[in-house]
Scaffold this motif. Structure first.
Motif, PDB file in Angstrom:
ATOM      1  N   UNK A   1     110.274  29.034  55.949  1.00  0.00           N
ATOM      2  CA  UNK A   1     109.840  29.275  54.568  1.00  0.00           C
ATOM      3  C   UNK A   1     111.049  29.567  53.679  1.00  0.00           C
ATOM      4  N   UNK A   2     111.166  28.836  52.597  1.00  0.00           N
ATOM      5  CA  UNK A   2     112.264  29.014  51.639  1.00  0.00           C
ATOM      6  C   UNK A   2     111.794  29.926  50.506  1.00  0.00           C
ATOM      7  N   UNK A   3     110.578  29.704  50.037  1.00  0.00           N
ATOM      8  CA  UNK A   3     109.947  30.567  49.032  1.00  0.00           C
ATOM      9  C   UNK A   3     108.554  30.883  49.557  1.00  0.00           C
ATOM     10  N   UNK A   4     108.303  32.158  49.769  1.00  0.00           N
ATOM     11  CA  UNK A   4     107.043  32.591  50.377  1.00  0.00           C
ATOM     12  C   UNK A   4     105.883  32.477  49.388  1.00  0.00           C
ATOM     13  N   UNK A   5     104.691  32.668  49.922  1.00  0.00           N
ATOM     14  CA  UNK A   5     103.466  32.634  49.136  1.00  0.00           C
ATOM     15  C   UNK A   5     103.470  33.694  48.044  1.00  0.00           C
ATOM     16  N   UNK A   6     102.849  33.443  46.999  1.00  0.00           N
ATOM     17  CA  UNK A   6     102.033  32.333  46.575  1.00  0.00           C
ATOM     18  C   UNK A   6     102.785  31.569  45.480  1.00  0.00           C
ATOM     19  N   UNK A   7     103.237  30.356  45.818  1.00  0.00           N
ATOM     20  CA  UNK A   7     103.893  29.481  44.853  1.00  0.00           C
ATOM     21  C   UNK A   7     102.797  28.802  44.034  1.00  0.00           C
ATOM     22  N   UNK A   8     102.923  28.860  42.703  1.00  0.00           N
ATOM     23  CA  UNK A   8     101.865  28.262  41.875  1.00  0.00           C
ATOM     24  C   UNK A   8     102.382  27.208  40.897  1.00  0.00           C
ATOM     25  N   UNK A   9     103.702  27.014  40.819  1.00  0.00           N
ATOM     26  CA  UNK A   9     104.248  25.956  39.960  1.00  0.00           C
ATOM     27  C   UNK A   9     105.583  25.503  40.549  1.00  0.00           C
ATOM     28  N   UNK A  10     105.784  24.182  40.584  1.00  0.00           N
ATOM     29  CA  UNK A  10     106.995  23.605  41.181  1.00  0.00           C
ATOM     30  C   UNK A  10     107.454  22.419  40.359  1.00  0.00           C
ATOM     31  N   UNK A  11     108.771  22.266  40.259  1.00  0.00           N
ATOM     32  CA  UNK A  11     109.390  21.078  39.707  1.00  0.00           C
ATOM     33  C   UNK A  11     110.571  20.737  40.605  1.00  0.00           C
ATOM     34  N   UNK A  12     110.925  19.476  40.697  1.00  0.00           N
ATOM     35  CA  UNK A  12     112.024  19.118  41.594  1.00  0.00           C
ATOM     36  C   UNK A  12     112.637  17.786  41.199  1.00  0.00           C
ATOM     37  N   UNK A  13     113.883  17.616  41.607  1.00  0.00           N
ATOM     38  CA  UNK A  13     114.567  16.325  41.595  1.00  0.00           C
ATOM     39  C   UNK A  13     115.444  16.315  42.843  1.00  0.00           C
ATOM     40  N   UNK A  14     116.396  15.405  42.939  1.00  0.00           N
ATOM     41  CA  UNK A  14     117.215  15.326  44.151  1.00  0.00           C
ATOM     42  C   UNK A  14     118.260  16.430  44.237  1.00  0.00           C
ATOM     43  N   UNK A  15     118.445  17.210  43.174  1.00  0.00           N
ATOM     44  CA  UNK A  15     119.472  18.249  43.159  1.00  0.00           C
ATOM     45  C   UNK A  15     118.928  19.678  43.123  1.00  0.00           C
ATOM     46  N   UNK A  16     117.739  19.858  42.560  1.00  0.00           N
ATOM     47  CA  UNK A  16     117.197  21.199  42.388  1.00  0.00           C
ATOM     48  C   UNK A  16     115.690  21.220  42.606  1.00  0.00           C
ATOM     49  N   UNK A  17     115.213  22.376  43.060  1.00  0.00           N
ATOM     50  CA  UNK A  17     113.784  22.669  43.091  1.00  0.00           C
ATOM     51  C   UNK A  17     113.617  23.956  42.286  1.00  0.00           C
ATOM     52  N   UNK A  18     112.671  23.958  41.370  1.00  0.00           N
ATOM     53  CA  UNK A  18     112.363  25.182  40.621  1.00  0.00           C
ATOM     54  C   UNK A  18     110.926  25.572  40.957  1.00  0.00           C
ATOM     55  N   UNK A  19     110.672  26.870  40.970  1.00  0.00           N
ATOM     56  CA  UNK A  19     109.328  27.320  41.348  1.00  0.00           C
ATOM     57  C   UNK A  19     109.010  28.663  40.707  1.00  0.00           C
ATOM     58  N   UNK A  20     107.702  28.864  40.504  1.00  0.00           N
ATOM     59  CA  UNK A  20     107.182  30.167  40.091  1.00  0.00           C
ATOM     60  C   UNK A  20     106.299  30.663  41.230  1.00  0.00           C
ATOM     61  N   UNK A  21     106.374  31.970  41.468  1.00  0.00           N
ATOM     62  CA  UNK A  21     105.668  32.532  42.614  1.00  0.00           C
ATOM     63  C   UNK A  21     105.193  33.946  42.302  1.00  0.00           C
ATOM     64  N   UNK A  22     103.971  34.246  42.744  1.00  0.00           N
ATOM     65  CA  UNK A  22     103.462  35.613  42.726  1.00  0.00           C
ATOM     66  C   UNK A  22     103.611  36.159  44.144  1.00  0.00           C
ATOM     67  N   UNK A  23     104.049  37.410  44.302  1.00  0.00           N
ATOM     68  CA  UNK A  23     104.210  37.950  45.656  1.00  0.00           C
ATOM     69  C   UNK A  23     102.873  38.273  46.316  1.00  0.00           C
ATOM     70  N   UNK A  24     102.927  38.442  47.620  1.00  0.00           N
ATOM     71  CA  UNK A  24     101.783  38.860  48.424  1.00  0.00           C
ATOM     72  C   UNK A  24     101.927  40.360  48.662  1.00  0.00           C
ATOM     73  N   UNK A  25     101.184  41.162  47.914  1.00  0.00           N
ATOM     74  CA  UNK A  25     101.253  42.616  48.063  1.00  0.00           C
ATOM     75  C   UNK A  25     100.327  43.118  49.171  1.00  0.00           C
ATOM     76  N   UNK A  26      99.446  42.245  49.662  1.00  0.00           N
ATOM     77  CA  UNK A  26      98.496  42.648  50.691  1.00  0.00           C
ATOM     78  C   UNK A  26      99.212  43.170  51.936  1.00  0.00           C
TER      79      UNK A  26
END
Length: 197
Positions: A59-84
């Motif tokens: 796992x590079x970015x843990x749950x919960x990822x809710x938005x992603x963008x990518x190309x061959x050089x970068x991946x961008x993401x938004x994530x809410x943490x799992x507080x459970x």
């Protein structure tokens, strides 16, 4: 007729046993990076996997990822943490000699079952647990959003040191790092899960 029923039941049994643990959803992003989740989309995460369907990996970015963008050089993401998991650890980690659980943070009592008994002994608080059914609000914990940039410009397969993950607690720092790294403005969040935002 009995043979047909037996064959049908066997097929259903085998399907459940052998393929029940498969990834429910996977999306190849770029190179060896995948957006995956099992059984429940609140488990959505970004994974580095060498499997052709993104099964297994790191796992590079843990749950919960809710938005992603990518190309061959970068991946961008938004994530809410799992507080459970974090709250569960605090509520059910330490026990006294009676087998009751110490309450480390009294604010966590809002997550206990209404049938739990809470008491104080020797200056510490404890609860007698009747099980735990965590609220949906902990996973994903929408009050916190993390922003991520994965720099994969120098990525080499099976070399885990060839990519870098940057994590930010606010959008301003994320935007500043985007400019510093040269992430193009055209790279936007193209994969979105509105129900998880």
């Amino acid at each position: 007729m009995k043979k047909l029923i037996l064959i049908g039941l066997s097929a259903l049994f085998l399907t459940g046993c052998f393929w029940g643990d498969e990834v429910t959803s996977y999306t190849k992003l770029t190179k060896d990076f995948w957006l995956n989740w099992w059984a429940d989309n609140t488990d959505q995460h970004i994974l580095l996997s060498f499997d052709d369907k993104g099964n297994g990996g790191t796992p590079i970015i843990k749950q919960t990822v809710f938005a992603v963008g990518y190309n061959d050089n970068f991946i961008i993401a938004k994530q809410h943490p799992d507080k459970e998991e974090e709250v569960s650890e605090r509520l059910f980690r330490d026990q006294n000699s009676k087998g009751d659980f110490e309450i480390k943070n009294l604010a966590d009592t809002v997550y206990l079952s209404k049938d739990d008994r809470i008491y104080q002994d020797s200056g510490k608080w404890y609860h007698i647990s009747n099980g735990w059914n965590p609220p949906d609000s902990l996973k994903p914990y929408r009050k916190i959003t993390f922003f991520h940039i994965v720099d994969i410009r120098n990525y080499e397969r099976k070399n885990r040191d060839s990519y870098k993950v940057y994590t930010f607690e606010n959008e301003k720092e994320f935007i500043n790092k985007r400019h510093e790294l040269g992430v193009p403005d055209e790279l936007t969040f193209t994969i979105k899960s509105p129900t998880l935002e």
